[in-house]
Design a protein around this motif. Structure first.
Motif: not given
Length: 298
Positions: A121-125, A172-178
């Motif tokens: 989602i955020l392209k983090q590694s 986790a999905l909520y906070w990533l989209l947030n």
């Protein structure tokens, strides 16, 4: 008397927040003996919305709330559907099925879930500490869900464990989209609850859960809405704004599950299983590794 520094105030606000969070598992456990998850969520969401509206009124921000409600109603509806509606409904179902000690321990693995979901989602590694943390946390989940019988893989309640793990995915999905939400945090949270409340009400009506509300459960739901969904958010935000060392305040979170075990045993009369303590230790160790790695990277 010398006035308290901002960092000291931040620690006090953070500690008070953690104490409130630590009582939630007990409140869930006691309230769900009288209410269904939907009934509990409906009352708690309503109470939280009243609290947040009163707070915005005192701050003189109702005008800003009205503007945001009109301009970002789609965002509010979207996030409100995820949290509080879907997230808490699933989490409360886990608490209804599992002993509270097990449900709350498993729910604490949401930070590990967030790390893995941040990759697409955020392209983090991910780095080695993330994998070590995940292995420790999910071994703790396995140990708790099998009541220590890891080799036999005989789960005490696979459905309940599934609900608890799925709740970590939703959170986790909520906070990533947030992270892409441009609304002010307090305004956004209030609108989420405002748009979610009618959805919860309709769902409760369709499932026939608007009647047979027992008084003893209602008081617990009011407590959850006021302290877990409302006041704790405000206190935690205030602590993070005051501190110059975010990790110092964030580390207070580790106290919550430990205090929660005490409240469950003393107030909910729940027998604490050795498997829960061992599994919880694995989960906390994993979260410590993850936080330590992030702090060193920073």
């Amino acid at each position: 008397m010398r006035p308290l520094s901002n960092n000291t105030k931040a620690l006090l606000f953070g500690l008070l927040t953690v104490i409130l969070w630590s009582t939630v598992a007990t409140a869930f456990s006691l309230s769900l003996k009288s209410l269904t998850p939907t009934q509990l969520l409906l009352i708690a969401c309503g109470m939280s919305l009243v609290f947040l509206l009163c707070l915005l009124t005192l701050q003189g921000n109702l005008g800003e709330l009205r503007k945001a409600a009109i301009s970002s109603w789609r965002t509010s509806l979207f996030f409100g559907t995820i949290n509080p509606f879907i997230y808490y409904l699933i989490l409360l179902k886990a608490y209804q099925i599992l002993p509270a000690q097990e449900a709350q321990a498993i729910n604490y693995t949401w930070a590990i879930t967030l790390s893995f979901m941040a990759v697409p989602i955020l392209k983090q590694s991910l780095r080695l500490p993330d994998y070590i943390a995940a292995a420790s946390c999910y071994f703790g989940v396995l140990y708790i869900s099998t009541r220590g019988e890891v080799s036999s893989l005989e789960f005490s309640n696979l459905v309940g464990v599934g609900f608890a793990l799925f709740s970590t995915f939703i959170w986790a999905l909520y906070w990533l989209l947030n992270t892409k939400d441009t609304r002010p945090s307090q305004i956004g949270l209030t609108l989420n609850f405002a748009f979610a409340l009618p959805i919860i009400f309709v769902y409760a009506a369709v499932t026939g859960e608007l009647s047979n509300l027992k008084t003893e459960g209602i008081w617990g739901a009011i407590y959850i809405g006021l302290f877990e969904m409302g006041l704790s958010f405000v206190l935690w935000n205030h602590a993070l704004k005051l501190t110059s060392n975010t990790s110092q305040v964030a580390n207070l979170i580790f106290l919550a599950p430990l205090l929660s075990i005490i409240w469950l045993s003393q107030l909910a009369n729940e027998l604490i299983l050795p498997s829960t303590l061992i599994g919880l230790a694995c989960i906390l160790f994993g979260l410590f590794i993850q936080n330590w790695a992030k702090r060193n990277k920073a």
